[in-house]
Design a protein around this motif. Structure first.
Motif, PDB file in Angstrom:
ATOM      1  N   GLY A  52       0.738  -1.596  -0.031  1.00  0.00           N
ATOM      2  CA  GLY A  52       0.482   0.321   0.240  1.00  0.00           C
ATOM      3  C   GLY A  52       1.062   0.898   0.302  1.00  0.00           C
ATOM      4  O   GLY A  52       1.698   1.566   0.360  1.00  0.00           O
ATOM      5  N   ASP A  53       0.569   2.568  -0.581  1.00  0.00           N
ATOM      6  CA  ASP A  53       1.233   3.626  -0.893  1.00  0.00           C
ATOM      7  C   ASP A  53       1.446   4.094   0.354  1.00  0.00           C
ATOM      8  O   ASP A  53       0.156   4.341   1.448  1.00  0.00           O
ATOM      9  CB  ASP A  53       0.578   4.436  -2.074  1.00  0.00           C
ATOM     10  N   GLY A  54       2.488   4.419   1.088  1.00  0.00           N
ATOM     11  CA  GLY A  54       2.337   5.419   2.802  1.00  0.00           C
ATOM     12  C   GLY A  54       2.096   6.555   3.113  1.00  0.00           C
ATOM     13  O   GLY A  54       1.724   6.971   2.110  1.00  0.00           O
ATOM     14  N   GLY A  55       1.285   6.275   3.718  1.00  0.00           N
ATOM     15  CA  GLY A  55       0.612   8.171   4.052  1.00  0.00           C
ATOM     16  C   GLY A  55       1.040   8.151   5.813  1.00  0.00           C
ATOM     17  O   GLY A  55       1.546   7.071   6.468  1.00  0.00           O
ATOM     18  N   VAL A  56       0.846   9.268   6.408  1.00  0.00           N
ATOM     19  CA  VAL A  56       1.111   9.952   7.345  1.00  0.00           C
ATOM     20  C   VAL A  56       0.450  10.752   8.199  1.00  0.00           C
ATOM     21  O   VAL A  56      -0.547  11.119   7.373  1.00  0.00           O
ATOM     22  CB  VAL A  56       2.972  10.729   7.460  1.00  0.00           C
ATOM     23  N   LEU A  57       0.257   9.758   9.373  1.00  0.00           N
ATOM     24  CA  LEU A  57      -0.932  10.390  10.786  1.00  0.00           C
ATOM     25  C   LEU A  57      -0.098  11.178  11.373  1.00  0.00           C
ATOM     26  O   LEU A  57       0.766  10.109  12.160  1.00  0.00           O
ATOM     27  CB  LEU A  57      -1.781   9.535  11.236  1.00  0.00           C
ATOM     28  N   ALA A  58      -0.107  13.004  11.776  1.00  0.00           N
ATOM     29  CA  ALA A  58       0.016  13.341  13.167  1.00  0.00           C
ATOM     30  C   ALA A  58      -0.409  13.559  13.667  1.00  0.00           C
ATOM     31  O   ALA A  58      -1.638  14.435  13.443  1.00  0.00           O
ATOM     32  CB  ALA A  58       1.622  13.990  12.521  1.00  0.00           C
ATOM     33  N   VAL A  59      -0.594  13.429  15.816  1.00  0.00           N
ATOM     34  CA  VAL A  59      -1.152  14.004  16.423  1.00  0.00           C
ATOM     35  C   VAL A  59      -0.578  14.905  17.146  1.00  0.00           C
ATOM     36  O   VAL A  59       0.138  14.123  18.245  1.00  0.00           O
ATOM     37  CB  VAL A  59      -2.917  13.168  17.255  1.00  0.00           C
ATOM     38  N   ARG A  60      -0.780  16.109  17.600  1.00  0.00           N
ATOM     39  CA  ARG A  60      -0.093  16.484  18.399  1.00  0.00           C
ATOM     40  C   ARG A  60      -0.805  17.446  18.866  1.00  0.00           C
ATOM     41  O   ARG A  60      -1.783  17.025  19.500  1.00  0.00           O
ATOM     42  CB  ARG A  60      -0.397  18.553  17.226  1.00  0.00           C
ATOM     43  N   LEU A  61      -0.217  16.591  20.500  1.00  0.00           N
ATOM     44  CA  LEU A  61      -0.519  16.824  22.367  1.00  0.00           C
ATOM     45  C   LEU A  61      -0.441  17.919  22.959  1.00  0.00           C
ATOM     46  O   LEU A  61       0.884  18.046  22.992  1.00  0.00           O
ATOM     47  CB  LEU A  61      -0.786  15.870  22.785  1.00  0.00           C
ATOM     48  N   GLY A  62      -1.280  19.037  23.504  1.00  0.00           N
ATOM     49  CA  GLY A  62      -0.792  19.510  25.126  1.00  0.00           C
ATOM     50  C   GLY A  62      -1.585  20.803  25.441  1.00  0.00           C
ATOM     51  O   GLY A  62      -2.647  20.691  24.188  1.00  0.00           O
ATOM     52  N   GLY A  63      -1.698  20.845  25.978  1.00  0.00           N
ATOM     53  CA  GLY A  63      -2.611  22.563  26.797  1.00  0.00           C
ATOM     54  C   GLY A  63      -3.633  21.063  27.246  1.00  0.00           C
ATOM     55  O   GLY A  63      -4.784  21.747  26.956  1.00  0.00           O
TER      56      GLY A  63
ATOM     57  N   ALA B  84       7.414   2.779  -1.594  1.00  0.00           N
ATOM     58  CA  ALA B  84       6.098   2.547  -1.379  1.00  0.00           C
ATOM     59  C   ALA B  84       5.987   3.741   0.227  1.00  0.00           C
ATOM     60  O   ALA B  84       5.002   3.932   0.731  1.00  0.00           O
ATOM     61  CB  ALA B  84       5.198   1.279  -0.530  1.00  0.00           C
ATOM     62  N   ALA B  85       7.417   3.778   1.193  1.00  0.00           N
ATOM     63  CA  ALA B  85       7.194   4.556   2.082  1.00  0.00           C
ATOM     64  C   ALA B  85       6.181   4.268   3.359  1.00  0.00           C
ATOM     65  O   ALA B  85       5.451   5.914   3.739  1.00  0.00           O
ATOM     66  CB  ALA B  85       7.538   6.076   1.475  1.00  0.00           C
ATOM     67  N   ASN B  86       5.850   3.053   3.523  1.00  0.00           N
ATOM     68  CA  ASN B  86       4.063   3.373   4.357  1.00  0.00           C
ATOM     69  C   ASN B  86       4.702   1.654   6.077  1.00  0.00           C
ATOM     70  O   ASN B  86       3.534   1.188   5.973  1.00  0.00           O
ATOM     71  CB  ASN B  86       3.943   1.861   3.140  1.00  0.00           C
ATOM     72  N   THR B  87       6.060   2.368   5.764  1.00  0.00           N
ATOM     73  CA  THR B  87       6.481   1.318   7.080  1.00  0.00           C
ATOM     74  C   THR B  87       6.635   1.717   8.402  1.00  0.00           C
ATOM     75  O   THR B  87       5.943   1.865   9.449  1.00  0.00           O
ATOM     76  CB  THR B  87       7.489   0.471   7.255  1.00  0.00           C
ATOM     77  N   SER B  88       7.048   3.360   8.741  1.00  0.00           N
ATOM     78  CA  SER B  88       7.737   3.778   9.663  1.00  0.00           C
ATOM     79  C   SER B  88       8.244   5.045   9.955  1.00  0.00           C
ATOM     80  O   SER B  88       8.706   5.131   8.813  1.00  0.00           O
ATOM     81  CB  SER B  88       8.763   2.715  11.329  1.00  0.00           C
TER      82      SER B  88
END
Length: 478
Positions: free
Chosen positions: A67-78, A125-129
């Motif tokens: 599968g083609d890679g994607g990135v999810l980011a969740v920023r936490l603070g306050g 695919a830039a999809n692993t880590s």
């Protein structure tokens, strides 16, 4: 006259199969809903990488790993959370999207023509880590160079050879070593001789150090390894590629790895300070996708990893995208003891529970640890689908804590985040990307690592489903 068997109806699609649909849309950081209360000390960004589109044009890929890679980011603070989701744009991914068809060889999807299989290269695919190093963010896949992402909004900056120091492949599994203030990684170069390149990434220097390399026994698969305070350890399973079948298009790379137990698993122990003095010996045949940690004590090396008796798990991984799994998996947590001088490896099973993605406190990387955190299967009959439980294992006592996040909930790899100033290996939180199949909803669960059985102290609820990811990293607030 013998009776004719009636054709069986295909099994109903399992609820979790919905997570294998393409990422619906992308966006930069925006506020998302928080249920419960986020710990005020938990400030930073969780970054997860995984396959997010599962075909191109009319063709669906042949394996989860494609599968083609994607990135999810969740920023936490306050006490608040902001999330971003992006597709990763490598040149080979863009070329296939433009053409509307498969152009490159990938793990479970062969290139369409003999010429492309021989000369067309391998898809990135830039999809692993995800890896962060000296303020830079990278998406990794083991067959290609790193792909750098912009930390601020996750846009793709491009493939990189890190100033000419990294070869054509850079594994998706770098490992830090706390006493050395550095991380280590490898790359496998295929050719007339298969070659293992070794790399050091210092924490405080922007230059990669190439430690050297060594030949490998044929066209093998090396997915992960482990690093201790003084050694890099590789366990090379007895799989060999059938190159003729692959080049002729008779199956994919994945389908043409042949299990040869008579070869045994090769153990390669590389002294970090003297890489040319590697020690190699054979052990019984087994396979490992992922390692948790390694350490040295009393002249021996100890390694915690998930051990499989053979390579059937590869077929199970391919079957997940289809919604059915007839190939039973039996990977369990083991501790291996290596006596390098004697040339022996002894494996002891720590848990009977099927599991994967072992991780520890980053404060103990490369040195003795107590706790291992994993994603696993809650029961012996739930192996057909993705992991459905979070597991904490006390390696000193053997005690296990198993946590379900809910019925039809599927957790990813648990990532341990130490509490600022905390020293205990469970003084902190587990961050877990979860999928609620009943509600068709993705979220990030925050568990207190001391008492994970109490359930999430908070959940960050995404506004859309983000497909299952493999690995991630934590970026503390700058």
């Amino acid at each position: 006259m013998p009776s004719l068997a009636l054709p069986q109806s295909p099994p109903a699609s399992p609820s979790w199969l919905k997570a294998f649909r393409d990422l619906p849309h992308t966006y930069g950081f925006q506020p998302v809903k928080v249920e419960g209360r986020l710990p005020p000390e938990l400030e930073g960004t969780l970054v997860r990488v995984g396959p997010v589109t599962f075909g191109v044009g009319e063709q669906r890929y042949g394996h989860w790993f494609d599968g083609d890679g994607g990135v999810l980011a969740v920023r936490l603070g306050g006490g608040e959370a902001r999330a971003a989701a992006r597709l990763i744009e490598t040149p080979s991914i863009r070329a296939e999207r433009t053409a509307g068809k498969v152009l490159f060889s990938n793990y479970g999807t062969p290139a369409p023509t003999l010429w492309r299989r021989l000369f067309g290269g391998v898809k990135n695919a830039a999809n692993t880590s995800a890896m962060t190093w000296n303020g830079r963010l990278f998406a990794l896949v083991e067959a290609s160079r790193p792909t750098e992402l912009l930390m601020d909004d996750l846009r793709t900056l491009g493939e990189t050879d890190l100033d000419g120091l990294v070869g054509p492949a850079f594994s998706a599994h770098p490992h830090p070593v706390v006493p050395r203030k550095a991380s280590y990684n490898f790359g496998v170069r295929y050719g007339a001789v298969t070659w293992l390149d070794l790399y050091e990434l210092p924490d405080d220097k922007p230059a990669v150090r190439h430690l050297g390399g060594l030949p490998l026994p044929g066209t093998v698969l090396v997915h992960d390894f482990i690093a201790t305070a003084n050694h890099l350890v590789f366990l090379v399973a007895p799989m060999r590629m059938n190159l003729f079948r692959t080049m002729m298009g008779r199956g994919s790379l994945s389908e043409n790895f042949e299990w040869k137990p008579e070869l045994g698993t090769e153990v390669i122990v590389v002294p970090i300070d003297r890489p040319s003095k590697a020690v190699r010996f054979q052990a019984e045949p087994f396979h490992a996708w992922h390692f948790g940690n390694g350490f040295e004590q009393g002249g021996r090396i100890y390694i915690d990893f998930v051990r499989y008796p053979d390579f059937r798990t590869n077929q199970w991984l391919a079957e997940q995208m289809k919604g059915w799994a007839n190939t039973e998996i039996d990977g369990t947590l083991h501790r291996a003891t290596l006596d390098v001088k004697a040339g022996t490896l002894h494996c002891e099973q720590v848990s009977e529970r099927r599991c994967e993605f072992p991780g520890i406190s980053p404060l103990r990387a490369g040195i003795r640890h107590r706790y291992v955190y994993l994603a696993g299967h809650a029961g012996r009959e739930t192996w057909r689908g993705p992991q459905d439980a979070v597991i904490k294992v006390d390696m000193d006592t053997g005690a296990e804590t198993m946590v379900r996040l809910g019925d039809e909930h599927h957790p990813s790899e648990p990532l341990f985040i130490p509490r600022p100033g905390g020293q205990a290996e469970d003084d902190g939180w587990l961050l877990i990307q979860g999928y609620d199949a009943a509600q068709d909803q993705s979220y990030i669960a925050v568990l207190d690592a001391k008492t994970p059985q109490s359930g999430p102290v908070a959940r960050v609820v995404l506004e859309h489903v983000f497909p299952f990811t493999f690995h991630g990293t934590w970026v503390p607030k700058r």
